[in-house]
Write a protein that holds these residues in place. Structure first.
Motif, PDB file in Angstrom:
ATOM      1  N   PRO A 229      -9.679 -18.844  15.865  1.00 16.92           N
ATOM      2  CA  PRO A 229      -9.449 -19.463  17.167  1.00 16.92           C
ATOM      3  C   PRO A 229      -8.048 -19.130  17.680  1.00 16.92           C
ATOM      4  O   PRO A 229      -7.143 -18.874  16.875  1.00 16.92           O
ATOM      5  CB  PRO A 229      -9.582 -20.966  16.895  1.00 16.92           C
ATOM      6  N   PHE A 230      -7.865 -19.150  19.004  1.00  8.80           N
ATOM      7  CA  PHE A 230      -6.567 -18.810  19.588  1.00  8.80           C
ATOM      8  C   PHE A 230      -5.472 -19.703  18.996  1.00  8.80           C
ATOM      9  O   PHE A 230      -5.582 -20.922  18.990  1.00  8.80           O
ATOM     10  CB  PHE A 230      -6.593 -18.978  21.108  1.00  8.80           C
ATOM     11  N   GLY A 231      -4.420 -19.052  18.489  1.00  7.76           N
ATOM     12  CA  GLY A 231      -3.269 -19.787  17.980  1.00  7.76           C
ATOM     13  C   GLY A 231      -3.324 -20.089  16.503  1.00  7.76           C
ATOM     14  O   GLY A 231      -2.379 -20.645  15.947  1.00  7.76           O
ATOM     15  N   ALA A 232      -4.437 -19.733  15.833  1.00  9.56           N
ATOM     16  CA  ALA A 232      -4.587 -20.147  14.438  1.00  9.56           C
ATOM     17  C   ALA A 232      -3.981 -19.164  13.447  1.00  9.56           C
ATOM     18  O   ALA A 232      -3.496 -19.566  12.400  1.00  9.56           O
ATOM     19  CB  ALA A 232      -6.061 -20.332  14.105  1.00  9.56           C
ATOM     20  N   GLY A 233      -4.023 -17.882  13.748  1.00 15.36           N
ATOM     21  CA  GLY A 233      -3.592 -16.903  12.755  1.00 15.36           C
ATOM     22  C   GLY A 233      -4.804 -16.305  12.074  1.00 15.36           C
ATOM     23  O   GLY A 233      -5.898 -16.881  12.095  1.00 15.36           O
ATOM     24  N   VAL A 240      -4.678 -23.837  13.631  1.00 17.75           N
ATOM     25  CA  VAL A 240      -3.599 -24.140  14.575  1.00 17.75           C
ATOM     26  C   VAL A 240      -2.757 -25.236  13.913  1.00 17.75           C
ATOM     27  O   VAL A 240      -3.300 -26.265  13.485  1.00 17.75           O
ATOM     28  CB  VAL A 240      -4.154 -24.629  15.926  1.00 17.75           C
ATOM     29  N   ASP A 241      -1.459 -25.024  13.792  1.00 19.14           N
ATOM     30  CA  ASP A 241      -0.596 -25.923  13.036  1.00 19.14           C
ATOM     31  C   ASP A 241      -0.911 -27.383  13.366  1.00 19.14           C
ATOM     32  O   ASP A 241      -0.897 -27.782  14.527  1.00 19.14           O
ATOM     33  CB  ASP A 241       0.883 -25.625  13.303  1.00 19.14           C
ATOM     34  N   ALA A 242      -1.161 -28.154  12.330  1.00 19.06           N
ATOM     35  CA  ALA A 242      -1.657 -29.521  12.475  1.00 19.06           C
ATOM     36  C   ALA A 242      -0.879 -30.445  11.545  1.00 19.06           C
ATOM     37  O   ALA A 242      -0.180 -29.974  10.646  1.00 19.06           O
ATOM     38  CB  ALA A 242      -3.145 -29.551  12.126  1.00 19.06           C
TER      39      ALA A 242
ATOM     40  N   GLU B  24      -8.833 -24.508  19.034  1.00 19.60           N
ATOM     41  CA  GLU B  24      -7.912 -23.543  19.642  1.00 19.60           C
ATOM     42  C   GLU B  24      -6.711 -24.279  20.200  1.00 19.60           C
ATOM     43  O   GLU B  24      -6.789 -25.454  20.526  1.00 19.60           O
ATOM     44  CB  GLU B  24      -8.588 -22.845  20.826  1.00 19.60           C
ATOM     45  N   MET B  25      -5.617 -23.549  20.341  1.00 22.23           N
ATOM     46  CA  MET B  25      -4.438 -24.135  20.960  1.00 22.23           C
ATOM     47  C   MET B  25      -4.557 -24.050  22.476  1.00 22.23           C
ATOM     48  O   MET B  25      -4.949 -23.015  23.026  1.00 22.23           O
ATOM     49  CB  MET B  25      -3.173 -23.399  20.504  1.00 22.23           C
ATOM     50  N   ASN B  55      -0.212 -30.145  17.796  1.00 28.95           N
ATOM     51  CA  ASN B  55      -0.517 -29.104  18.780  1.00 28.95           C
ATOM     52  C   ASN B  55      -1.851 -29.317  19.497  1.00 28.95           C
ATOM     53  O   ASN B  55      -1.889 -29.432  20.710  1.00 28.95           O
ATOM     54  CB  ASN B  55      -0.517 -27.750  18.083  1.00 28.95           C
ATOM     55  N   PHE B 163       7.824 -27.322  17.428  1.00 32.19           N
ATOM     56  CA  PHE B 163       6.906 -26.233  17.743  1.00 32.19           C
ATOM     57  C   PHE B 163       6.824 -26.177  19.261  1.00 32.19           C
ATOM     58  O   PHE B 163       6.527 -27.184  19.898  1.00 32.19           O
ATOM     59  CB  PHE B 163       5.506 -26.507  17.190  1.00 32.19           C
ATOM     60  N   PHE B 165       5.251 -24.383  22.760  1.00 30.69           N
ATOM     61  CA  PHE B 165       4.122 -23.615  23.282  1.00 30.69           C
ATOM     62  C   PHE B 165       4.463 -23.211  24.707  1.00 30.69           C
ATOM     63  O   PHE B 165       4.835 -24.061  25.528  1.00 30.69           O
ATOM     64  CB  PHE B 165       2.865 -24.488  23.243  1.00 30.69           C
ATOM     65  N   ARG B 170      -3.305 -18.378  29.416  1.00 32.96           N
ATOM     66  CA  ARG B 170      -3.680 -17.782  28.134  1.00 32.96           C
ATOM     67  C   ARG B 170      -3.412 -16.282  28.080  1.00 32.96           C
ATOM     68  O   ARG B 170      -2.896 -15.769  27.081  1.00 32.96           O
ATOM     69  CB  ARG B 170      -5.172 -18.079  27.868  1.00 32.96           C
ATOM     70  N   GLN B 173       0.074 -15.410  27.108  1.00 26.97           N
ATOM     71  CA  GLN B 173       0.635 -15.947  25.862  1.00 26.97           C
ATOM     72  C   GLN B 173       1.016 -14.808  24.919  1.00 26.97           C
ATOM     73  O   GLN B 173       0.250 -13.863  24.740  1.00 26.97           O
ATOM     74  CB  GLN B 173      -0.406 -16.829  25.154  1.00 26.97           C
ATOM     75  N   GLN B 175       1.466 -13.439  21.195  1.00 28.18           N
ATOM     76  CA  GLN B 175       0.909 -13.761  19.888  1.00 28.18           C
ATOM     77  C   GLN B 175       1.458 -12.807  18.842  1.00 28.18           C
ATOM     78  O   GLN B 175       1.400 -11.595  19.017  1.00 28.18           O
ATOM     79  CB  GLN B 175      -0.612 -13.640  19.917  1.00 28.18           C
ATOM     80  N   LYS B 178       2.322 -14.416  11.441  1.00 24.65           N
ATOM     81  CA  LYS B 178       3.431 -14.772  10.555  1.00 24.65           C
ATOM     82  C   LYS B 178       3.651 -13.661   9.528  1.00 24.65           C
ATOM     83  O   LYS B 178       2.816 -12.759   9.396  1.00 24.65           O
ATOM     84  CB  LYS B 178       3.096 -16.078   9.820  1.00 24.65           C
ATOM     85  N   GLY B 195       1.983 -17.077  15.266  1.00 24.53           N
ATOM     86  CA  GLY B 195       0.801 -17.401  16.067  1.00 24.53           C
ATOM     87  C   GLY B 195       1.202 -17.386  17.532  1.00 24.53           C
ATOM     88  O   GLY B 195       1.671 -16.370  18.043  1.00 24.53           O
ATOM     89  N   CYS B 196       1.062 -18.530  18.227  1.00 28.08           N
ATOM     90  CA  CYS B 196       1.477 -18.600  19.632  1.00 28.08           C
ATOM     91  C   CYS B 196       2.616 -19.597  19.803  1.00 28.08           C
ATOM     92  O   CYS B 196       2.796 -20.169  20.877  1.00 28.08           O
ATOM     93  CB  CYS B 196       0.279 -18.981  20.493  1.00 28.08           C
ATOM     94  N   PHE B 197       3.369 -19.857  18.739  1.00 34.75           N
ATOM     95  CA  PHE B 197       4.413 -20.877  18.794  1.00 34.75           C
ATOM     96  C   PHE B 197       5.800 -20.313  18.515  1.00 34.75           C
ATOM     97  O   PHE B 197       5.979 -19.498  17.606  1.00 34.75           O
ATOM     98  CB  PHE B 197       4.156 -21.978  17.758  1.00 34.75           C
ATOM     99  N   TYR B 209       7.820 -17.480   9.891  1.00 38.82           N
ATOM    100  CA  TYR B 209       7.780 -17.034  11.289  1.00 38.82           C
ATOM    101  C   TYR B 209       8.676 -15.814  11.489  1.00 38.82           C
ATOM    102  O   TYR B 209       9.692 -15.650  10.806  1.00 38.82           O
ATOM    103  CB  TYR B 209       8.247 -18.172  12.213  1.00 38.82           C
TER     104      TYR B 209
END
Lengths: 322, 296, 87
Positions: A229-233, A240-242, B24-25, B55, B163, B165, B170, B173, B175, B178, B195-197, B209
C-alpha cells in the motif's frame, strides 16, 4: 541519607511504576519490567507503592551505605551479600552505616529489584522517577548508574525488618517459558503456515534483549504476497508507520520476533502479529538470554481473567505484609 | 488522496485497541485519526491511559478492568461514524519554519560511514532519492522537498520524533525506500526520509531513513533549557505544520550560536487547518499557510 | 593452585577484540590480575572480562562465539605462586 555506588553493575537503573500519558509523543511508560517484584520489594521495606527502586540486570551493583537502612531484594535470583555474608532474597534486612551490599552470580531470572526504606529520592519527571535512557530522562540524569553516583534516599516512615514474601507468592523462573499472547494487529498478513510457525516454535531469546525489546530467534515466518500500500514500504513485513502497543510482537522481515517492553519505541513500520497479555509482561522481563519461549494464543476473556488473577496476587501480598 | 477504506479494529493484548483507518497513507486518514482521538480526549473517560494518533491509524492504551474493552470499541466506532470523512472539521494548530541545511557535513559523514548498508554504494542518499523520483538534479529534488509544507502525522518511535507527511497530491508525493540494513548511528536533528515520510531525529541513535540534511534547531529538550521548551520537552505535536526552509552554512552557524546562548526560538504562527478546504485546492491553501507564516 | 575465570553475565563469549585480530590470550599465556582475557556481548554492548589473578592460562572452556551464563567457567588458570617465582 543515601548510598554510594562503588560498582554500578551492568545496566542498573532507577525505576518505579512508570510514566503514563506521554506515549503519543514517543515517551514510553518505562518503570520496572517486573512490576510485581518491585511492588513486593517496596512492601517489604514499608515504602509506598510509588517509591522508586533499583532495577539490576544480570549483574548486581556494589553499594556502600552511608547511613543505616532497611533493604529488600526481589525478582531474579541474584543473591545479596552484606559485607560478603549472604542475606535472603524476598525478605527485608537491616544494613548499618559503612556496610557494603554486593551480589553473587545470577542463578535464575534476569532482573532483581532493590528497595531501600525511604525510597530513592530523585526528581520526578512527568510524574515518574523511572529512567528512560533513550530519551535521557528520569533517574540520575536519564542514564544507567555509574561508579561514584550518590543515590539519595527519602525520609523513612515505619520501615520493617524480617518481613518475607511467602513462597507461594514468589514468581518462579523456569528456563522454558510459556508467554500468553493475543493474536491480532497485522496477523492477517501471515500465511496459515506463518501463523503455525509463530505459535509452534520454541523461540530462543537473543543476548541483544534489553528494556526496549526482547528479540527471539528460531524460525522464519511466511507472509502473504501483496502489492505494498502507498507509504508502507516494499518488504512484506512493512506497514505504514503505526503505533506499537506495549507488549506487541513485531517481526521485521519475517525473522526474529521482537516483544516490545516498557522502554518501547512507540511506533514504526514493522508489522506486528500478536501482543503479550498484560499479566505476562513481568515474565518477559524476567527472561535471560538463551531461554526458550513458546507464544501461546489466548482470547480476550482469558487475558482479562489473568489480569484479575494478577491483581488478586498483588492484593494478597499487600494483606500478607500488612 | 483517497481515504474510503473502512476502519479495522484490533486488540493489542488486553489493554490496547489499535484502529487502522486505512492501509495506505493519506492526509484524510491521518486527519480522521486526529479528529477521532481528539473527540475521545474530550470525553475524559476513566480508564484511558494513552491516546496515540498516528499516520493512518491510532491506538488507545487503557485499563480493561476499569473500562471494558468491548465498551471502548463500541464508543470508538460511534465516534468514527460521528467524525465521518472529517472534511468539515477544523484543527487549531500552528505552522512553524524549520531551518534545514541540506547535504550537510555531519549527515554526509554518517551516510558515507554506512554506505555498505545502502541501496547504492556509489551515490549519496540525496542523489539516490532524486534519481528514483525522476528529478534531474539534487537541487530540484531539494526544491520539491522544501517547497510545500508538511503535516505532522505522528510523533513517536523515540521521544519527540515527528513523522511529516507532505501536503501535496498523491502524484507529487516523494517516495524513497528505507535502508535495506538500518544504520546503528544517526546524528541528532538529522532530516531523514523513508517511504513517504520525512522524520526529524530527535535524539542520536539507530535509524533506517535516508539522510538529507540536518536542522540546527533542537526539537526535544528533556531538561527544558531552551525558550521554546518552557512548557513541554517535546516541540512537535500531531497536527503541527512545518515549512522546511533551506539554509546555508553561515545561517546554520548563526542559529547554532543562538541555540547555544539559549536564545533560539522557532518562527511560528497559530493557524486553523481545514482538511476540506485544503483538499479543494492544495496549492492555493498551502500558499495561504505560507502567507500566515511570513506575514504580520 | 588452579583458578577459574568466570563470566559475570550472560551473553556471547568472544576471545578476540575483532574477527580479524588475535585472541586476547591462548593456552600458556601469562596473565596479570588486570589482563583482559575475553569479551562478553550482551544488550548490544561488549563487556571486558579480566583475569583477576596472576598466572598462566591452562584451559579455555568455551568456544569462541558461544553462549555463556553468569558464573560459567570461561578459562582455568594455573596460579603463579608470586611475582618472579616462575622461571
Amino acid at each position: 541519607m543515601g548510598v554510594r555506588v562503588l560498582k554500578p553493575g551492568m545496566s542498573t537503573t532507577i525505576q518505579d511504576r512508570g510514566r503514563y500519558g506521554y506515549y503519543s509523543v514517543g515517551i514510553p511508560p518505562s518503570g520496572s519490567l517486573d512490576q510485581f517484584s518491585s511492588f513486593a520489594a517496596n512492601l517489604l521495606v514499608g515504602n509506598p507503592d510509588e517509591a522508586a527502586v533499583l532495577e539490576c540486570t544480570y549483574l548486581g551493583p556494589q553499594l556502600l551505605f552511608e547511613a543505616p537502612c532497611v533493604v529488600a531484594v526481589t525478582g531474579a535470583d541474584l543473591p545479596p551479600l552484606v559485607n560478603r555474608v549472604p542475606r535472603p532474597l524476598w525478605e527485608s534486612f537491616e544494613v548499618s552505616e559503612g556496610d557494603v551490599l554486593s551480589f553473587d552470580y545470577l542463578t535464575a531470572g534476569a532482573r532483581a529489584y532493590i528497595a531501600f526504606s525511604g525510597g530513592i529520592d530523585v526528581p520526578e519527571v512527568l510524574g515518574s522517577r523511572s529512567t528512560y535512557t533513550l530519551g535521557s530522562m528520569g533517574g540520575i540524569n536519564g542514564r544507567v548508574l555509574a561508579e561514584g553516583d550518590w543515590i539519595a534516599l527519602g525520609p523513612v516512615d515505619g520501615s520493617r525488618v524480617g518481613r518475607a514474601v511467602p513462597e507461594a507468592l514468589r514468581p518462579t523462573h523456569p528456563y522454558q517459558r510459556e508467554i500468553r499472547v493475543m493474536m491480532g494487529l497485522f496477523d492477517h498478513r501471515l500465511t496459515a503456515t506463518g501463523r503455525e510457525t509463530f505459535l509452534g516454535t520454541d523461540w530462543r531469546l537473543t543476548p541483544v534483549a534489553d528494556r526496549t525489546g526482547f528479540r527471539y530467534q528460531g524460525a522464519e515466518l511466511e507472509f502473504k504476497d501483496r502489492t505494498p500500500p502507498f507509504g508502507a514500504g516494499s518488504d512484506p513485513s512493512n506497514i505504514v508507520d503505526a503505533p506499537y502497543p506495549i507488549g506487541s510482537i513485531q517481526v521485521p522481515s519475517g525473522i526474529e520476533p521482537i516483544v516490545l517492553h516498557r522502554d518501547a519505541v512507540s511506533g514504526g513500520g514493522y508489522c506486528m502479529v500478536a501482543t503479550v497479555i498484560g499479566a505476562d509482561m513481568d515474565d518477559v522481563g524476567q527472561s535471560p538470554p538463551n531461554i526458550t519461549t513458546r507464544f501461546v494464543e489466548v482470547d480476550l476473556e482469558t487475558a482479562l481473567q489473568a489480569r484479575r488473577d494478577r491483581e488478586a496476587r498483588f492484593a494478597r501480598l499487600r494483606e500478607e505484609l500488612a | 488522496m483517497t481515504g474510503t477504506a473502512s476502519a479495522r479494529y484490533s486488540f493489542g493484548g488486553d489493554d490496547h485497541v489499535f484502529v487502522e483507518l486505512d492501509g495506505e497513507m493519506s492526509l484524510t486518514a491521518n486527519f480522521k485519526a486526529m479528529a477521532i482521538t481528539q473527540a475521545l480526549e474530550e470525553r475524559r473517560l476513566d480508564g484511558v491511559i494513552d491516546i496515540c494518533p498516528a499516520n493512518a491509524s491510532y491506538q488507545i492504551r487503557f485499563d480493561p478492568l476499569v473500562l471494558p474493552p468491548t465498551d471502548l470499541v463500541e464508543l470508538l466506532k460511534q465516534i468514527e461514524s460521528d467524525v465521518g470523512d472529517a472534511t468539515d472539521i477544523q484543527l487549531d494548530t500552528s505552522i512553524v519554519e524549520v531551518p534545514v541545511l541540506y547535504n550537510d557535513p555531519w549527515t554526509h559523514e554518517t551516510l558515507m560511514r554506512f554506505r555498505t548498508h545502502h541501496q547504492t554504494p556509489d551515490s549519496t542518499d540525496l542523489e539516490y532519492a532524486a534519481e528514483i523520483n525522476g528529478y534531474t538534479s539534487v537541487d530540484s529534488f531539494v526544491e520539491a522537498h522544501s517547497g510545500s509544507p508538511w503535516f505532522t502525522s505522528m510523533v513517536g518511535f523515540v521521544a519527540g520524533l515527528p513523522f511529516l507527511f507532505q501536503m501535496v497530491p498523491r502524484e507529487r508525493q516523494l517516495q524513497v525506500p528505507k535502508y535495506p540494513r538500518p544504520r546503528t548511528d544517526t546524528p541528532k536533528q538529522a532530516i531523514g526520509y523513508g517511504g513517504c515520510f520525512t522524520a526529524i531525529y530527535s535524539v542520536r541513535g539507530a535509524g533506517g531513513y535516508q539522510l538529507f540534511g540536518i536542522t540546527p534547531a533542537p526539537i526535544y529538550d528533556p531538561t527544558q533549557q531552551h525558550p521554546d521548551f518552557e512548557d513541554f520537552m517535546v516541540f512537535f505535536k500531531p497536527g503541527t505544520i512545518a515549512k522546511l526552509e533551506p539554509i546555508d552554512r553561515a545561517a546554520y552557524d548563526r542559529i547554532v550560536e543562538q541555540v547555544e546562548a539559549r536564545a533560539f526560538r522557532f518562527k511560528q504562527r497559530p493557524v486553523r487547518f481545514s482538511l476540506g478546504e485544503f483538499l479543494n485546492d492544495p496549492d492555493a491553501y498551502n500558499a495561504g499557510l505560507l502567507e500566515v507564516l511570513r506575514g504580520s | 593452585m588452579s583458578h577459574e575465570i568466570r563470566s559475570p553475565i550472560p551473553g556471547v563469549f568472544y576471545r578476540r577484540p575483532a574477527p580479524d585480530q588475535d585472541p586476547y590470550v591462548v593456552i600458556g599465556s601469562r596473565i596479570e590480575e588486570d589482563t583482559q582475557v575475553a569479551l562478553v556481548e550482551v544488550m548490544k554492548n561488549f563487556h571486558p572480562v579480566v583475569a583477576g589473578v596472576v598466572g598462566v592460562i591452562a584451559s579455555i572452556e568455551v568456544e569462541d562465539g558461544g553462549m555463556v551464563g553468569p558464573g560459567d567457567v570461561l578459562m582455568t588458570v594455573d596460579e603463579a605462586p608470586g611475582e618472579g617465582a616462575v622461571p
